[in-house]
Design a protein around this motif. Structure first.
Motif, PDB file in Angstrom:
ATOM      1  N   TRP A   1     -71.841  -5.891  25.649  1.00  0.00           N
ATOM      2  CA  TRP A   1     -71.614  -5.392  24.484  1.00  0.00           C
ATOM      3  C   TRP A   1     -72.115  -3.746  24.475  1.00  0.00           C
ATOM      4  CZ3 TRP A   1     -74.728  -3.133  21.131  1.00  0.00           C
ATOM      5  CH2 TRP A   1     -76.124  -3.555  21.147  1.00  0.00           C
ATOM      6  N   ASP A  56     -69.902  -1.832  26.846  1.00  0.00           N
ATOM      7  CA  ASP A  56     -68.524  -1.730  26.105  1.00  0.00           C
ATOM      8  C   ASP A  56     -68.591  -0.428  25.048  1.00  0.00           C
ATOM      9  OD1 ASP A  56     -67.495  -3.513  27.908  1.00  0.00           O
ATOM     10  OD2 ASP A  56     -67.515  -5.189  26.513  1.00  0.00           O
ATOM     11  N   ASP A  57     -69.686  -0.605  24.329  1.00  0.00           N
ATOM     12  CA  ASP A  57     -69.786   0.245  23.102  1.00  0.00           C
ATOM     13  C   ASP A  57     -69.994   1.697  23.743  1.00  0.00           C
ATOM     14  OD1 ASP A  57     -69.235  -1.415  21.372  1.00  0.00           O
ATOM     15  OD2 ASP A  57     -71.214  -1.680  20.276  1.00  0.00           O
ATOM     16  N   ASP A  68     -66.742   3.155  24.723  1.00  0.00           N
ATOM     17  CA  ASP A  68     -65.999   3.417  23.801  1.00  0.00           C
ATOM     18  C   ASP A  68     -66.452   4.943  23.235  1.00  0.00           C
ATOM     19  OD1 ASP A  68     -64.529   1.076  23.752  1.00  0.00           O
ATOM     20  OD2 ASP A  68     -65.606   0.087  22.299  1.00  0.00           O
ATOM     21  N   GLN A  69     -67.848   5.184  23.173  1.00  0.00           N
ATOM     22  CA  GLN A  69     -68.139   6.416  22.677  1.00  0.00           C
ATOM     23  C   GLN A  69     -68.062   7.609  23.672  1.00  0.00           C
ATOM     24  OE1 GLN A  69     -69.593   6.963  19.537  1.00  0.00           O
ATOM     25  NE2 GLN A  69     -68.877   5.125  19.175  1.00  0.00           N
TER      26      GLN A  69
END
Length: 565
Positions: free
Chosen positions: A74, A77-78, A81-82
């Motif tokens: 996670w 993935d975060d 995304d950033q």
């Protein structure tokens, strides 16, 4: 790899075109031929591996970096995304090695380490990638990741690379651009031939670089045309509609209409037809050979009385019809390498030729436009059964008359007018001054924002890619995606609203509360069985944010369908 990584860093940090070109010249002068050939391939948009050579999928890379960094999935993935760029995310999530590994050449990384493991078992591919991550410092690790993801984007166009090679070698850039058309293999031998001052046998097999028109709005904003060129101008902005609809503004910018040849702007596939020594080849503007896909055009070219190279537009056009079929009809032909009798009958094609680049082996590009056109007319007139037609001139008394003819373009199945200076040579790339496209005003609808996705590059942390819908009964149905048209202030405002009003997430996509209405512009509407709405729009973009319009007053799907061809 360190030399190429240093080049990448310099290109990425520079905003000046001349500085980027100087960096490229320095690199190509110093790099070994094998590395230089691969650098050229990558900077020109090529990739190390494609669909048939899998080194690592994006999901595998995320899994491997999670294992190597001991971070939960996670968080990976975060982080992605950033950051917005997978290669940069992978580079950031690992520390630099205490002792950097040996400096392996760029060509060796690709040819000796990556390509040999393509399509092998996952364990083999993973080990090669993990070893590289452990031994490379950040700059080299970032470039290595770019090789894996195939996203080298660094603000360098193929044209800029060609300019650097021309400056370094003294070879004419048009010859370099011509030799780079089509498929080529990044080898020292290719690089040597590319920069050879001698005319090569392969030069006769290649098309010429295409000359591209600039939107007329670009000169109307400046208010004057002086015949100078901008080699790196790739703008295709459709703003300033008031200027585009003002014949007086056009007259002030372009001068007397007698200095120009006017033609219809066709909506088809740009095509270069080559007939040399009796052999025929078809090339698209996308540098793809189309041999076999349009046998009627090849057969017609074989009946030409003289060898020549023609530039023109490929259109789906039924015999006896006043105008061409919609562009979507051509899509049934593009992917068929050997079309059958039914396809040939259902979607016949023709070539509307509008320029002559070579005649009987002689390069005509430096001759003026009106002279090339007259010779093209004579070539086609001498072969009336060839099936290749001359794109007609549009006879306009003055710019006011031309504007009126442009207003009728959509009914003719064309996109507007092409304006070509009668004295102009045929150039390469998009250069201002001699070829302008005066497109018709876009069709418009008012649609509701339904979905949003983050952008790329400097906008990778913002939601800038949007999906819009129209009313179908009581339901909003998606009809178009657009990512251009808002200014930075509006993008930031909308991004904050999207984050606060997200309903669901589907990977990188968010569905949002239906509320905001936007006016969208597009070139054409066609029926499409591939879309849920039954409609496909061409080149959609945002014209304005309709703060004044409530969601209930957005347009309906039947309104859009009524515009379909």
């Amino acid at each position: 790899m360190r030399r190429f990584a240093a080049l990448y860093r310099e290109l990425d940090r520079s905003t000046a075109t001349l500085d980027k070109r100087a960096a490229l010249v320095r690199y190509f002068r110093a790099a070994p031929p094998r590395d230089a050939a691969w650098a050229l391939h990558l900077l020109a948009g090529g990739k190390v591996a494609g669909a048939r050579k899998k080194i690592a999928t994006t999901r595998e890379l995320r899994e491997w970096i999670a294992q190597a960094s001991a971070l939960p999935d996670w968080l990976v993935d975060d982080s992605y995304d950033q950051v917005g760029d997978l290669a940069e995310t992978l580079a950031l999530l690992l520390d630099d090695p205490v002792t950097p590994g040996e400096d392996i050449a760029l060509a060796d990384w690709i040819e000796a380490r990556l390509l040999p493991v393509a399509n092998q078992e996952v364990e083999v591919r993973r080990e090669v990638v993990l070893q590289a991550w452990r031994g490379l410092a950040f700059d080299e690790r970032l470039v290595f990741n770019k090789l894996l993801t195939g996203a080298l984007r660094v603000g360098v166009s193929q044209r800029l690379v060609q300019q650097a090679l021309a400056e370094m070698s003294g070879i004419d850039i048009a010859r370099i651009a011509q030799r780079m058309l089509g498929a080529w293999t990044p080898t020292p031998e290719f690089l040597e031939q590319l920069l050879s001052p001698q005319e090569l046998p392969t030069d006769r097999q290649q098309p010429y670089p295409f000359f591209l028109a600039t939107p007329l709005e670009a000169v109307l904003r400046a208010g004057v045309v002086d015949g100078t060129s901008s080699a790196d101008d790739t703008s295709d902005d459709d703003t300033a509609p008031a200027l585009a609809n003002d014949p007086d503004a056009v007259a002030r910018a372009l001068g007397p209409i007698d200095d120009w040849l006017l033609e219809w702007k066709w909506d088809g596939i740009r095509l270069q037809l080559i007939r040399r020594d009796g052999e025929v080849a078809l090339w698209s503007r996308g540098e793809e050979r189309l041999d076999g896909r349009f046998p009627e055009i090849e057969a017609g070219a074989s009946r030409l009385a003289r060898d020549c190279v023609l530039d023109g537009e490929l259109l789906a056009w039924r015999e006896g019809d006043a105008g061409p079929m919609p562009f979507t009809a051509l899509q049934t032909r593009i992917q068929r390498r050997k079309p059958g009798p039914k396809t040939l009958a259902d979607t016949p094609v023709r070539m509307q030729a509008y320029d002559l680049l070579e005649l009987d082996g002689e390069d005509w590009r430096e001759r003026p436009q009106h002279e090339r056109r007259a010779a093209l007319d004579a070539v086609l007139a001498a072969s009336p059964d060839c099936g290749i037609t001359l794109s007609p001139l549009v006879d306009a008394r003055d710019w006011t008359h031309a504007a009126a003819l442009r207003g009728d373009a959509r009914e003719r199945g064309v996109e507007g007018l092409m304006l070509k200076r009668a004295s102009a040579p045929y150039q390469s790339g998009r250069k201002r001054g001699d070829w302008w496209k005066w497109k018709i005003d876009p069709l418009t609808i008012d649609a509701v924002l339904l979905y949003a996705q983050s952008g790329h590059g400097r906008r990778s942390t913002l939601y800038t890619d949007y999906t819009f819908g129209l009313w179908d009964g009581d339901t909003l149905v998606p009809v178009a995606k657009a990512y251009s048209g808002l200014d930075d202030k509006e993008i930031l405002q909308l991004d904050r609203w999207i984050r606060a009003h997200t309903l669901e997430r589907f990977g990188p996509v968010r569905s949002v509360q239906p509320h905001h209405v936007f006016e969208l512009g597009f070139e054409a509407v066609n029926r499409s069985s591939r879309h849920k709405s039954g409609i496909a729009v061409r080149f959609p973009r945002i014209l304005r944010w309709r703060h004044d319009k409530p969601m209930a007053e957005a347009d309906r799907l039947e309104t859009l369908k009524a515009l379909a061809r």
